[in-house]
Design a protein around this motif. Structure first.
Motif, PDB file in Angstrom:
ATOM      1  N   UNK A   1      13.870  10.704   3.537  1.00 24.56           N
ATOM      2  CA  UNK A   1      12.997   9.697   4.161  1.00 24.56           C
ATOM      3  C   UNK A   1      12.329   8.843   3.086  1.00 24.56           C
ATOM      4  N   UNK A   2      12.322   7.533   3.319  1.00 25.20           N
ATOM      5  CA  UNK A   2      11.690   6.609   2.381  1.00 25.20           C
ATOM      6  C   UNK A   2      10.937   5.544   3.171  1.00 25.20           C
ATOM      7  N   UNK A   3       9.857   5.081   2.588  1.00 22.84           N
ATOM      8  CA  UNK A   3       9.103   3.991   3.181  1.00 22.84           C
ATOM      9  C   UNK A   3       9.707   2.684   2.676  1.00 22.84           C
ATOM     10  N   UNK A   4      10.106   1.824   3.606  1.00 21.72           N
ATOM     11  CA  UNK A   4      10.685   0.524   3.253  1.00 21.72           C
ATOM     12  C   UNK A   4       9.635  -0.552   3.525  1.00 21.72           C
ATOM     13  N   UNK A   5       9.253  -1.299   2.490  1.00 25.05           N
ATOM     14  CA  UNK A   5       8.250  -2.359   2.624  1.00 25.05           C
ATOM     15  C   UNK A   5       8.914  -3.718   2.510  1.00 25.05           C
TER      16      UNK A   5
ATOM     17  N   UNK B   1       8.069   9.790  -0.890  1.00 25.52           N
ATOM     18  CA  UNK B   1       6.857  10.598  -1.088  1.00 25.52           C
ATOM     19  C   UNK B   1       7.143  12.099  -0.973  1.00 25.52           C
ATOM     20  N   UNK B   2       7.521  12.719  -2.053  1.00 31.22           N
ATOM     21  CA  UNK B   2       7.819  14.150  -2.026  1.00 31.22           C
ATOM     22  C   UNK B   2       6.554  14.942  -2.384  1.00 31.22           C
ATOM     23  N   UNK B   3       5.595  14.943  -1.449  1.00 32.46           N
ATOM     24  CA  UNK B   3       4.273  15.518  -1.706  1.00 32.46           C
ATOM     25  C   UNK B   3       4.300  16.990  -2.138  1.00 32.46           C
TER      26      UNK B   3
ATOM     27  N   UNK C   1       7.813   0.923   7.101  1.00 28.16           N
ATOM     28  CA  UNK C   1       8.314   1.872   8.063  1.00 28.16           C
ATOM     29  C   UNK C   1       9.146   2.920   7.321  1.00 28.16           C
ATOM     30  N   UNK C   2       9.274   4.117   7.921  1.00 28.51           N
ATOM     31  CA  UNK C   2      10.084   5.168   7.323  1.00 28.51           C
ATOM     32  C   UNK C   2      11.519   5.044   7.802  1.00 28.51           C
TER      33      UNK C   2
END
Length: 212
Positions: A45-49, A97-99, A60-61
């Motif tokens: 999963x990645x956030x695309x801006x 975001x690999x928290x 959005x993810x």
């Protein structure tokens, strides 16, 4: 609700220049393998801006579906907000975001449409329910109720009950060609390790340590 005291220490790992792969794609693949091995939820999963015509960013993810020497690939409805914005302004930022691993990767690049052949190959590999959902959803468009969406899905499911689900003309993919990639590893006392890869004119990569 008081949230200003919520914090934690970052102690899992350190990142040093001499341990980095000189190729950021190879380094990313190593970290992605770590995220998968750690059984993180949605490791791809990645956030695309993206940015609209008025300069308003939106995020959005999205799930990463391929990574290689050329960059990072994902698929979407071409009528969606992200696709519309990326077509008008191809500058894009991706964030992984690999928290739980106290890691982040940020990718700065230019998005371009992938070939119809590549889109078709991926679409036909998807589960049938996902293929049907692509047909049923006019992504980013208003819908009156969830029931209306489910009704549309049922109609599409009946229509393609027998045989393969064809590739919708409005469905495609984007390849993000990176020119900068940042790797972030959480550190003690908020002294995080940050390294920025920057692509050079000869297609090599320079690496700079950034202050946290």
């Amino acid at each position: 609700m008081k949230i200003d005291a919520i914090r934690r220490s970052y102690t899992k790992d350190k990142l040093e220049l001499d341990k980095l792969n000189p190729d950021p794609i190879a380094q990313f693949e190593l970290w992605l393998k770590d995220a998968i091995a750690a059984e993180l939820p949605d490791p791809t999963a990645m956030c695309v801006a993206s940015v609209d015509a008025d300069g308003q960013p939106s995020q959005r993810l999205v799930l990463l579906k391929d990574v290689g020497v050329d960059g990072f690939t994902f698929y979407t409805n071409l009528g969606s907000r992200k696709a519309t914005e990326l077509t008008a302004n191809p500058k894009v930022c991706l964030h992984f975001p690999w928290h739980p691993l106290e890691r982040q990767v940020i990718v700065y690049g230019i998005a371009e449409r992938v070939s119809a052949t590549q889109v078709a190959k991926y679409f036909l590999s998807r589960p049938k329910e996902s293929q049907l959902a692509a047909w049923a959803s006019e992504q980013s468009r208003p819908v009156s109720t969830r029931q209306a969406l489910l009704q549309k899905f049922a109609e599409i499911k009946h229509k393609f009950e027998h045989g393969e689900v064809p590739l919708p003309s409005f469905w495609g993919g984007f390849l993000v060609r990176p020119h900068k990639i940042e790797f972030w590893q959480g550190g003690e006392h908020r002294l995080h390790d940050r390294f920025m890869y920057s692509k050079q004119d000869d297609n090599s990569w320079s690496i700079d340590r950034l202050c946290p």
